[in-house]
Design an enzyme around this catalytic site. Structure first.
Site, PDB file in Angstrom:
ATOM      1  N   GLY A  11     -53.969  50.919  44.146  1.00  0.00           N
ATOM      2  CA  GLY A  11     -52.616  50.823  43.209  1.00  0.00           C
ATOM      3  C   GLY A  11     -53.186  49.472  42.903  1.00  0.00           C
ATOM      4  N   ALA A  60     -46.673  51.736  47.914  1.00  0.00           N
ATOM      5  CA  ALA A  60     -45.324  51.973  48.136  1.00  0.00           C
ATOM      6  C   ALA A  60     -44.465  52.594  47.415  1.00  0.00           C
ATOM      7  CB  ALA A  60     -44.853  50.058  47.687  1.00  0.00           C
ATOM      8  N   TYR A 125     -34.327  50.464  44.515  1.00  0.00           N
ATOM      9  CA  TYR A 125     -35.853  49.483  45.187  1.00  0.00           C
ATOM     10  C   TYR A 125     -36.023  48.479  46.259  1.00  0.00           C
ATOM     11  CZ  TYR A 125     -40.119  47.231  44.895  1.00  0.00           C
ATOM     12  OH  TYR A 125     -41.733  46.053  44.527  1.00  0.00           O
TER      13      TYR A 125
HETATM   14  N1  LIG Z   1     -45.800  44.510  41.401  1.00  0.00           N
HETATM   15  C1  LIG Z   1     -44.766  44.191  40.950  1.00  0.00           C
HETATM   16  O1  LIG Z   1     -44.496  42.650  40.228  1.00  0.00           O
HETATM   17  C2  LIG Z   1     -44.206  43.863  42.328  1.00  0.00           C
HETATM   18  C3  LIG Z   1     -43.612  42.404  42.977  1.00  0.00           C
HETATM   19  C4  LIG Z   1     -43.119  42.487  44.176  1.00  0.00           C
HETATM   20  C5  LIG Z   1     -43.269  42.876  45.000  1.00  0.00           C
HETATM   21  N2  LIG Z   1     -45.020  43.999  44.842  1.00  0.00           N
HETATM   22  C6  LIG Z   1     -44.691  44.873  46.143  1.00  0.00           C
HETATM   23  O2  LIG Z   1     -46.142  44.817  46.169  1.00  0.00           O
HETATM   24  C7  LIG Z   1     -46.950  46.111  46.740  1.00  0.00           C
HETATM   25  C8  LIG Z   1     -48.197  46.756  46.273  1.00  0.00           C
HETATM   26  O3  LIG Z   1     -47.431  46.817  44.999  1.00  0.00           O
HETATM   27  P1  LIG Z   1     -48.058  46.997  43.517  1.00  0.00           P
HETATM   28  O4  LIG Z   1     -48.503  46.663  42.495  1.00  0.00           O
HETATM   29  O5  LIG Z   1     -50.040  47.543  43.947  1.00  0.00           O
HETATM   30  O6  LIG Z   1     -48.045  48.842  43.217  1.00  0.00           O
HETATM   31  P2  LIG Z   1     -48.901  49.925  42.856  1.00  0.00           P
HETATM   32  O7  LIG Z   1     -49.360  49.591  41.906  1.00  0.00           O
HETATM   33  O8  LIG Z   1     -47.656  50.821  42.236  1.00  0.00           O
HETATM   34  O9  LIG Z   1     -49.783  51.049  43.671  1.00  0.00           O
HETATM   35  C9  LIG Z   1     -48.555  51.150  44.803  1.00  0.00           C
HETATM   36  C10 LIG Z   1     -49.738  51.789  45.395  1.00  0.00           C
HETATM   37  O10 LIG Z   1     -48.769  52.981  46.663  1.00  0.00           O
HETATM   38  C11 LIG Z   1     -49.182  53.765  46.434  1.00  0.00           C
HETATM   39  N3  LIG Z   1     -48.474  54.806  46.982  1.00  0.00           N
HETATM   40  C12 LIG Z   1     -47.033  55.463  46.450  1.00  0.00           C
HETATM   41  N4  LIG Z   1     -46.435  55.972  46.580  1.00  0.00           N
HETATM   42  C13 LIG Z   1     -46.727  56.586  47.649  1.00  0.00           C
HETATM   43  C14 LIG Z   1     -46.646  57.812  48.814  1.00  0.00           C
HETATM   44  N5  LIG Z   1     -45.456  58.630  48.766  1.00  0.00           N
HETATM   45  N6  LIG Z   1     -47.259  57.550  49.974  1.00  0.00           N
HETATM   46  C15 LIG Z   1     -48.779  56.645  49.842  1.00  0.00           C
HETATM   47  N7  LIG Z   1     -48.349  55.960  49.197  1.00  0.00           N
HETATM   48  C16 LIG Z   1     -48.068  55.645  48.231  1.00  0.00           C
HETATM   49  C17 LIG Z   1     -49.088  54.331  45.115  1.00  0.00           C
HETATM   50  O11 LIG Z   1     -50.986  55.699  45.422  1.00  0.00           O
HETATM   51  P3  LIG Z   1     -51.096  56.392  43.473  1.00  0.00           P
HETATM   52  O12 LIG Z   1     -51.822  55.065  43.059  1.00  0.00           O
HETATM   53  O13 LIG Z   1     -51.759  57.573  44.301  1.00  0.00           O
HETATM   54  O14 LIG Z   1     -49.467  56.319  42.753  1.00  0.00           O
HETATM   55  C18 LIG Z   1     -50.666  53.067  45.263  1.00  0.00           C
HETATM   56  O15 LIG Z   1     -51.341  52.948  45.110  1.00  0.00           O
HETATM   57  C19 LIG Z   1     -45.385  46.642  47.058  1.00  0.00           C
HETATM   58  O16 LIG Z   1     -45.247  46.665  48.442  1.00  0.00           O
HETATM   59  C20 LIG Z   1     -44.493  46.560  45.878  1.00  0.00           C
HETATM   60  O17 LIG Z   1     -43.386  46.594  46.402  1.00  0.00           O
HETATM   61  C21 LIG Z   1     -45.129  45.181  44.120  1.00  0.00           C
END
Ligand SMILES: NC(=O)c1ccc[n+]([C@@H]2O[C@H](COP(=O)([O-])OP(=O)(O)OC[C@H]3O[C@@H](n4cnc5c(N)ncnc54)[C@H](OP(=O)(O)O)[C@@H]3O)[C@@H](O)[C@H]2O)c1
Length: 300
Positions: A11, A60, A125
């Site tokens: 991610g 997530a 979410y």
């Molecule tokens: N992006 C934002 O703007 C934002 C804002 C606030 C908070 N957050 C939080 O920050 C954290 C990181 O977000 P990010 O932006 O890095 O998200 P991301 O790029 O969508 O990465 C999410 C990761 O979770 C993995 N994943 C999804 N479903 C899964 C499952 N069922 N079992 C195991 N792994 C799973 C994905 O794997 P795959 O690669 O295989 O899909 C991916 O590696 C999360 O907790 C998110 O809620 C993000």
């Protein structure tokens, strides 16, 4: 040197974190294929296998709109899985650093959200992420860090707002961007640095909930304008001439999003001893790197 288990290695945050964590100890980084968070019965065995001292959950279910129709899966990944992870951490005597979101708040406030403010998510979410927070606190009261962040972007992982604007700005003359949602754009490299700092502090960072975003405030419209100004200054030829500010009601999405998402980051600022960089400074650094990467890809 610590034994660290990182979840979500592919991610945006996980991929950014990995090289930084390797400076702190031995890191095992797992993707969904190695640990599926929705299969919570598998989590304890995987954690026991690696015997980590610190677990970082950057995985997530992040498809905010799709979650409205996949509520059960989102709950398993964002709510139940982290609870099981925290229980497994407790069994191993490990700490858990769990990432959460501004979407636990309803956005109906005109001042930055503090860690202890009442939560009221507007979306599936947000509700499932809140359930994850609650499960983590309950299972691991003395050894968790919950780090809420917002509006994250970077060069790694799948799409994000900056990448989308850069792509659209090269082909479209006019763009419409929401101007009545306000938050703090956060470069994933700065977020990763905060995660590393917490892990490095160890016992000196009290368990609990922390907010971390870049400093400053912007609407999505402000953010888009800044992306185009910075990209132009870096020499990217853009087609876009007009960016039209629109209200959220003119851009309906399946999930409701908070109007005011600014997080108060004073607690982590006091702990780390310095404020987060301003979002615009970080955007400039990210874009320089990202546009160089794009230029190399085009040149290949
Ligand atoms: N992006 C934002 O703007 C934002 C804002 C606030 C908070 N957050 C939080 O920050 C954290 C990181 O977000 P990010 O932006 O890095 O998200 P991301 O790029 O969508 O990465 C999410 C990761 O979770 C993995 N994943 C999804 N479903 C899964 C499952 N069922 N079992 C195991 N792994 C799973 C994905 O794997 P795959 O690669 O295989 O899909 C991916 O590696 C999360 O907790 C998110 O809620 C993000």
């Amino acid at each position: 040197m610590s034994r660290i288990l990182l979840l979500g290695k592919g991610g945006q945050l996980g991929a950014t974190l990995l090289p930084h964590l390797q400076t702190l100890g031995t890191v095992t980084a797992l993707g969904r294929d190695q640990l599926e968070l929705s299969q919570s019965d598998q989590i304890a065995a995987v954690v026991a296998d690696y015997q980590p001292e610190v677990i970082i959950n950057a995985a997530a279910y992040t498809a905010v709109d799709r979650a409205e129709t996949e509520a059960e899966l989102a709950q398993r990944v964002n709510g139940d899985g982290p609870g099981k992870l925290a229980a497994s951490a407790a069994a191993q005597g490990a700490r858990l650093l769990h990432i959460s979101t501004d979407y636990v708040f309803n956005g109906h406030q005109g001042q930055p959200w503090q860690e202890g403010d009442d939560t009221q998510p507007l979306s599936v979410y947000g509700r499932t992420k809140l359930a994850g927070e609650q499960a983590v606190r309950a299972a691991l009261p003395e050894a968790h860090w919950i780090l809420r962040t917002a509006w994250v972007y970077g060069t790694q992982g799948q799409g994000n707002f900056v990448k989308t604007m850069v792509r659209l700005g090269q082909t479209r003359k006019t763009l419409r961007v929401v101007q009545d949602q306000v938050g703090s754009p956060t470069w994933v490299e700065d977020l990763a640095a905060a995660v590393v700092a917490l892990v490095r502090l160890g016992d000196r960072a009290p368990a609990g909930t922390y907010h971390y975003t870049n400093s400053g405030v912007a609407s999505w419209y402000d953010f888009a304008i800044a992306i185009f100004e910075e990209a132009r200054a870096l020499g990217l030829p853009l087609a876009v001439q007009t960016v039209q500010p629109i209200p959220t009601c003119d851009y309906p999405t399946p999930a409701h999003r908070p109007a005011y998402s600014v997080l108060d980051c004073q607690k982590i600022t006091a702990l780390l001893g310095h404020p987060a960089p301003h979002w615009r400074e970080s955007l400039r650094i990210m874009l320089k790197d990202y546009l160089q990467t794009l230029a190399k890809e085009v040149g290949q």
